[in-house]
Design an enzyme around this catalytic site. Structure first.
Site, PDB file in Angstrom:
ATOM      1  N   ASP A   1     -10.012  15.465 -40.841  1.00 62.57           N
ATOM      2  CA  ASP A   1      -9.981  14.022 -41.320  1.00 62.57           C
ATOM      3  C   ASP A   1      -8.778  13.416 -41.487  1.00 62.57           C
ATOM      4  OD1 ASP A   1     -11.679  12.168 -42.088  1.00 62.57           O
ATOM      5  OD2 ASP A   1     -10.897  12.216 -44.080  1.00 62.57           O
TER       6      ASP A   1
ATOM      7  N   GLU B   1      -0.762   9.314 -38.754  1.00 63.02           N
ATOM      8  CA  GLU B   1      -2.254   8.680 -38.725  1.00 63.02           C
ATOM      9  C   GLU B   1      -1.871   7.172 -38.289  1.00 63.02           C
ATOM     10  OE1 GLU B   1      -4.392   9.154 -42.190  1.00 63.02           O
ATOM     11  OE2 GLU B   1      -4.456  11.452 -42.123  1.00 63.02           O
TER      12      GLU B   1
ATOM     13  N   THR C   1      -9.725  18.142 -45.194  1.00 58.86           N
ATOM     14  CA  THR C   1      -9.856  16.986 -45.692  1.00 58.86           C
ATOM     15  C   THR C   1      -8.807  16.300 -46.784  1.00 58.86           C
ATOM     16  OG1 THR C   1     -11.446  17.452 -47.500  1.00 58.86           O
ATOM     17  CG2 THR C   1     -12.482  16.634 -45.468  1.00 58.86           C
ATOM     18  N   ALA C   2      -7.788  17.274 -46.890  1.00 57.74           N
ATOM     19  CA  ALA C   2      -6.763  16.919 -47.737  1.00 57.74           C
ATOM     20  C   ALA C   2      -5.595  16.065 -47.179  1.00 57.74           C
ATOM     21  CB  ALA C   2      -6.244  18.494 -48.323  1.00 57.74           C
TER      22      ALA C   2
ATOM     23  N   HIS D   1      -9.533   9.798 -41.163  1.00 52.68           N
ATOM     24  CA  HIS D   1      -9.627   9.689 -42.613  1.00 52.68           C
ATOM     25  C   HIS D   1     -10.608   8.753 -43.485  1.00 52.68           C
ATOM     26  CE1 HIS D   1      -6.096  10.000 -45.838  1.00 52.68           C
ATOM     27  NE2 HIS D   1      -7.182  10.102 -46.406  1.00 52.68           N
TER      28      HIS D   1
END
Ligand code: NAD
Length: 308
Positions: A258, A263, A232-233, A282
């Site tokens: 995530d 992105e 998730t970082a 995200h």
């Protein structure tokens, strides 16, 4: 004074800002860089999430800018050096979305350990894969390895311990003598030892030079067979092709991602046909509650700063 908000923000916080400032709230501005540059030209405040690139080009157009509010944490989309040189204050929403991320870590760890939750498509098709799914694992007695033991890592540790995980962590920024280790009951280990012991590895480091590509093919190869990786970082921390290969080869047991190097993910990305994957856009840090907390915090702090 004028504030530009270029990504989504809780509307109550936007309305609060409107009572004291001229506010342009356009969550699609992030996708129209020319309009964004024109908008910031006359603004004193800019409020962003993680997609707006607050770099040299945008800042060059923002002659009167005094403050950038970040609806979240992680400042890798903001050129903090240029901001400091120009006397522009950067305000992150430290801590306000940590609980949401920590809960995402626990939920995805349990789903991937258990496996059965990923069988919806099979069941809908009329398949009944009970034998294949009979090896689902429980959280009790498993080891969670946290890479980075700051705000989110510590919250995730507490939740995981409540479920029976043993929690270990690697964080060279925290001395072994720091009270936090005894206070949390989390053992500090070198990275290689953490990888050798963890059933689930979860990343909670910022994207900086020392963490870029930290989880490359060599690091992934040091994880236990069947282990699970949760990121998730930030995307640039994990080599996506190497991770997809490890999943396809069945060497790793699953991954929850995530965040991605690029992105949104583009068609033809590395993950096609990689099994046991949870992919989210995200949103680990975004819940109804955290959006309110983050937005309120940034509205209050940006307003306080501009009025001081
Ligand atoms: P934090 O600053 O509280 O903790 C980060 C920790 O990482 C620090 O303790 C630091 O010492 C440690 N660290 C730095 N370099 C390291 C390295 N090379 N190896 C191991 N540890 C290292 O940050 P936080 O609030 O816990 O957030 C962590 C990251 O999570 C953020 O930087 C952000 O990128 C990401 N994040 C993502 C979401 C999301 O929605 N997906 C939401 C919030 C935060």
């Amino acid at each position: 004074m004028k504030i530009i908000i270029s990504e989504f923000m809780d509307t109550a916080a936007v309305d609060q800002l409107r009572s004291g400032f001229e506010v342009v709230y356009d969550p699609a501005l992030v996708d129209r860089p020319d309009d964004l540059r024109a908008a910031v030209a006359g603004a004193q405040g800019l409020i962003v999430r993680n997609r707006t690139q607050v770099g040299g080009e945008l800042l060059a157009a923002a002659g009167g800018l005094k403050v950038v509010g970040r609806l979240g944490v992680g400042l890798d989309n903001i050129d903090t050096k240029v901001c400091t040189d120009r006397g522009i204050k950067v305000i992150p929403a430290t801590g306000a979305n940590s609980r949401a991320v920590a809960e995402y870590v626990i939920a995805s760890a349990m789903m991937l350990l258990r496996g059965g939750f990923l069988a919806s498509a099979d069941v809908l098709r009329g398949d009944w894969p009970r034998t294949r799914l009979s090896e689902g694992r429980e959280s009790g007695g498993k080891t969670l390895g946290l890479v980075g033991f700051g705000g989110i890592g510590r919250l995730a540790a507490g939740l995981a311990q409540g479920l029976g995980f043993t929690v270990i962590a690697y964080d060279p920024g925290i001395p072994g003598s720091a009270p936090v280790w005894a206070e949390t009951g989390v053992r500090q280990l070198p990275l290689d030892e953490l990888l050798a012991q963890s059933d689930v590895v979860s990343l909670h480091v910022p994207l900086i030079e020392s963490t870029r590509n930290l989880f490359d093919a060599d690091t992934l190869a040091k994880m236990r067979p069947g282990a699970i990786l949760i990121n998730t970082a930030r995307g640039g921390i994990v080599d996506e092709s190497a991770l997809a290969d490890a999943l396809r080869a069945g060497r790793l047991g699953g991954a929850a991602l995530d965040v991605f190097a690029q992105e949104p993910l583009k068609a033809g990305n590395a993950f096609a046909d990689a099994p046991n994957l949870i992919l989210t856009p995200h949103i680990a840090g975004v819940t109804a509650e955290s959006n309110q907390r983050v937005s309120q915090m940034i509205a209050d702090e940006v307003a306080r700063f501009l009025k001081a």
